[in-house]
Design a protein around this motif. Sequence first.
Motif, PDB file in Angstrom:
ATOM      1  N   SER A 144      -1.172  43.117 -19.285  1.00 39.82           N
ATOM      2  CA  SER A 144      -0.001  42.794 -20.318  1.00 39.82           C
ATOM      3  C   SER A 144       0.601  44.386 -20.664  1.00 39.82           C
ATOM      4  O   SER A 144      -0.350  45.181 -20.595  1.00 39.82           O
ATOM      5  N   ALA A 145       1.772  44.375 -21.145  1.00 41.62           N
ATOM      6  CA  ALA A 145       2.426  45.569 -21.467  1.00 41.62           C
ATOM      7  C   ALA A 145       1.655  46.063 -22.723  1.00 41.62           C
ATOM      8  O   ALA A 145       1.602  47.478 -22.868  1.00 41.62           O
ATOM      9  N   ILE A 146       1.344  45.152 -23.723  1.00 47.76           N
ATOM     10  CA  ILE A 146       0.458  45.590 -24.766  1.00 47.76           C
ATOM     11  C   ILE A 146      -0.621  46.477 -24.391  1.00 47.76           C
ATOM     12  O   ILE A 146      -0.949  47.472 -24.942  1.00 47.76           O
ATOM     13  N   LEU A 147      -1.658  45.798 -23.567  1.00 50.48           N
ATOM     14  CA  LEU A 147      -2.867  46.375 -23.328  1.00 50.48           C
ATOM     15  C   LEU A 147      -2.621  47.729 -22.328  1.00 50.48           C
ATOM     16  O   LEU A 147      -3.356  48.588 -22.754  1.00 50.48           O
ATOM     17  N   ASP A 148      -1.633  47.732 -21.477  1.00 51.28           N
ATOM     18  CA  ASP A 148      -1.452  49.046 -20.788  1.00 51.28           C
ATOM     19  C   ASP A 148      -1.139  50.114 -21.826  1.00 51.28           C
ATOM     20  O   ASP A 148      -1.392  51.248 -21.674  1.00 51.28           O
ATOM     21  N   GLN A 149       0.023  49.808 -22.776  1.00 52.56           N
ATOM     22  CA  GLN A 149       0.307  50.809 -23.615  1.00 52.56           C
ATOM     23  C   GLN A 149      -0.634  51.404 -24.713  1.00 52.56           C
ATOM     24  O   GLN A 149      -0.865  52.273 -25.161  1.00 52.56           O
ATOM     25  N   ASP A 152      -6.701  39.758 -31.220  1.00 54.44           N
ATOM     26  CA  ASP A 152      -6.438  38.522 -30.527  1.00 54.44           C
ATOM     27  C   ASP A 152      -5.895  38.704 -29.239  1.00 54.44           C
ATOM     28  O   ASP A 152      -6.517  38.218 -28.070  1.00 54.44           O
ATOM     29  N   HIS A 153      -4.998  39.462 -28.862  1.00 57.67           N
ATOM     30  CA  HIS A 153      -4.387  39.718 -27.782  1.00 57.67           C
ATOM     31  C   HIS A 153      -5.036  40.321 -26.948  1.00 57.67           C
ATOM     32  O   HIS A 153      -5.446  40.099 -25.677  1.00 57.67           O
ATOM     33  N   LEU A 154      -5.763  41.361 -27.252  1.00 55.34           N
ATOM     34  CA  LEU A 154      -6.937  42.216 -26.362  1.00 55.34           C
ATOM     35  C   LEU A 154      -7.975  41.329 -26.116  1.00 55.34           C
ATOM     36  O   LEU A 154      -8.415  41.525 -24.768  1.00 55.34           O
ATOM     37  N   GLU A 155      -8.702  40.663 -26.811  1.00 59.29           N
ATOM     38  CA  GLU A 155      -9.708  39.749 -26.528  1.00 59.29           C
ATOM     39  C   GLU A 155      -9.147  38.780 -25.459  1.00 59.29           C
ATOM     40  O   GLU A 155     -10.033  38.533 -24.500  1.00 59.29           O
ATOM     41  N   GLU A 156      -8.208  38.307 -25.597  1.00 59.12           N
ATOM     42  CA  GLU A 156      -7.514  37.441 -24.565  1.00 59.12           C
ATOM     43  C   GLU A 156      -7.598  37.921 -23.171  1.00 59.12           C
ATOM     44  O   GLU A 156      -7.904  37.329 -22.113  1.00 59.12           O
ATOM     45  N   ARG A 157      -6.830  39.244 -23.040  1.00 62.47           N
ATOM     46  CA  ARG A 157      -6.841  39.847 -21.730  1.00 62.47           C
ATOM     47  C   ARG A 157      -8.119  40.279 -21.374  1.00 62.47           C
ATOM     48  O   ARG A 157      -8.015  40.480 -20.141  1.00 62.47           O
ATOM     49  N   LEU A 158      -9.189  40.627 -22.078  1.00 60.76           N
ATOM     50  CA  LEU A 158     -10.385  41.240 -21.643  1.00 60.76           C
ATOM     51  C   LEU A 158     -11.381  40.198 -21.133  1.00 60.76           C
ATOM     52  O   LEU A 158     -12.460  40.473 -20.703  1.00 60.76           O
ATOM     53  N   VAL A 164     -14.273  43.785 -28.384  1.00 62.78           N
ATOM     54  CA  VAL A 164     -13.799  43.706 -29.848  1.00 62.78           C
ATOM     55  C   VAL A 164     -14.809  43.321 -30.836  1.00 62.78           C
ATOM     56  O   VAL A 164     -15.025  43.794 -31.817  1.00 62.78           O
ATOM     57  N   ARG A 165     -15.564  42.343 -30.454  1.00 64.23           N
ATOM     58  CA  ARG A 165     -16.672  41.682 -30.938  1.00 64.23           C
ATOM     59  C   ARG A 165     -17.749  42.765 -31.372  1.00 64.23           C
ATOM     60  O   ARG A 165     -18.369  42.829 -32.459  1.00 64.23           O
ATOM     61  N   SER A 166     -18.068  43.342 -30.259  1.00 62.04           N
ATOM     62  CA  SER A 166     -19.220  44.454 -30.291  1.00 62.04           C
ATOM     63  C   SER A 166     -18.899  45.690 -31.290  1.00 62.04           C
ATOM     64  O   SER A 166     -19.764  46.281 -31.774  1.00 62.04           O
ATOM     65  N   CYS A 167     -17.701  45.941 -31.272  1.00 60.45           N
ATOM     66  CA  CYS A 167     -17.199  47.003 -32.275  1.00 60.45           C
ATOM     67  C   CYS A 167     -16.910  46.693 -33.607  1.00 60.45           C
ATOM     68  O   CYS A 167     -17.308  47.339 -34.363  1.00 60.45           O
TER      69      CYS A 167
END
Length: 152
Positions: free
Chosen positions: A53-58, A107-113, A122-125
């Motif tokens: 996703s553009a968000i993850l990439d950026q 939420d967005h990053l967890e979905e993409r990962l 995200v959960r571990s950190c």
Amino acid sequence: GGWGVDPASASRRDLVGLTNLGATCYMNALLQQLAMVPAFRDGLIAAAPPQRSAILDQMQVTLAHLRDGLAPCYDTTSLVSACEALPMTFSARQQNDAAEFLMLLMDHLEERLKGTKQALLVRSCFGGKLVQQIVWEELPALPGGIPTRQLS
């Protein structure tokens, strides 16, 4: 100046600032904090999910600039534009609640990962456990000796 901080010192040269695009300080403050969590920063930079996703990439580009000190200041225009896809109360270019932004971003990053080696990043950190405890307080008995209790 009076604070005893030399902006040209070696320790200050390694830090990278973020451009404030008018009202994006909520995002910049959060990005600086996330960049200071090495496990999260490096884990996200290393992620190569099949669902990009553009968000993850950026986020990866921004965190790499903050980590590596590629320039004294990084322009967040591309990340802010990508974050327009998040369902925030206001446009990403306007002042938003930092907690709301953090929740939507994570939420967005967890979905993409999902399905990657970084699926639990995200959960571990930042994860925790919600614990609820109910405590009963004994009160004087009612007439007739009937015991009473109250939640406290």
